[in-house]
Design an enzyme around this catalytic site. Sequence first.
Site, PDB file in Angstrom:
ATOM      1  N   ASP A  65       0.831  -1.203   0.000  1.00  0.00           N
ATOM      2  CA  ASP A  65       0.000   0.000   0.000  1.00  0.00           C
ATOM      3  C   ASP A  65       0.872   1.262   0.000  1.00  0.00           C
ATOM      4  O   ASP A  65       0.522   2.262  -0.618  1.00  0.00           O
ATOM      5  CB  ASP A  65      -0.931  -0.012   1.214  1.00  0.00           C
ATOM      6  N   ASP A  68       2.598   1.550  -3.714  1.00  0.00           N
ATOM      7  CA  ASP A  68       1.808   1.993  -4.874  1.00  0.00           C
ATOM      8  C   ASP A  68       1.808   3.514  -5.004  1.00  0.00           C
ATOM      9  O   ASP A  68       1.952   4.053  -6.097  1.00  0.00           O
ATOM     10  CB  ASP A  68       0.396   1.397  -4.881  1.00  0.00           C
ATOM     11  N   ASP A  86      -7.221   2.152  -5.482  1.00  0.00           N
ATOM     12  CA  ASP A  86      -6.510   2.036  -4.211  1.00  0.00           C
ATOM     13  C   ASP A  86      -7.472   2.212  -3.040  1.00  0.00           C
ATOM     14  O   ASP A  86      -7.457   1.416  -2.084  1.00  0.00           O
ATOM     15  CB  ASP A  86      -5.390   3.080  -4.155  1.00  0.00           C
ATOM     16  N   ASP A  90      -8.481  -0.768  -0.512  1.00  0.00           N
ATOM     17  CA  ASP A  90      -8.139  -0.547   0.900  1.00  0.00           C
ATOM     18  C   ASP A  90      -9.334  -0.838   1.798  1.00  0.00           C
ATOM     19  O   ASP A  90      -9.199  -1.441   2.864  1.00  0.00           O
ATOM     20  CB  ASP A  90      -7.669   0.893   1.140  1.00  0.00           C
TER      21      ASP A  90
END
Length: 193
Positions: A65, A68, A86, A90
């Site tokens: 995470d 990215d 994203d 998440d």
Amino acid sequence: MIGNKIGHRLDPCINYVLKTFFGERGNPNLFTLMGFFATLLASFLILKEFWVVAGLAIILSGLFDLFDGVVARNLGKVTVFGGFLDSVLDRYSDLLLLLALVIHYLKKGDPDLVILTSFVSIGTALIPYARARAEAANVPCNIGLMERAERIILLSAGALFGWMEWVLWVLAILTHFTVVQRIYHVWKKLHSS
């Protein structure tokens, strides 16, 4: 909170490491997907009660995470879709880990921990929702004690060291405290303008 304190100061170091391995070919969406799959693995490992390996998989998902965003910023690959993907993955990641814990405690016949974990899930879902609604009202809202990095660190520590029940109590209190912080922040901003 960690994100606000550190910001993008680690970007040069992380970027150097990533460029060493991937050159200019890094794909931020691939890192996003790898982080999601690491969370799926962690959730499966929680269900199998392989706690230490689950904790390591949670850390791995957090690293992906982090990667990215660094790749997107440093290679000029920031896109609206990438940010959207994203954020959505998440949320799936956060809630799948907590769902795995709910299932684990259901199997153990511990209704108190099922309720506690469910309460954590509500707070976890509301933190980014409060931010999204604030930003829709043109109020930047990245404040709060329990953002995603803090939650990942606590959940991984809970799995690694056998502290999950204590971690869930901390999350139950501080996720909802963070939502209240954001509500107050938005109220203050809107009433001061």
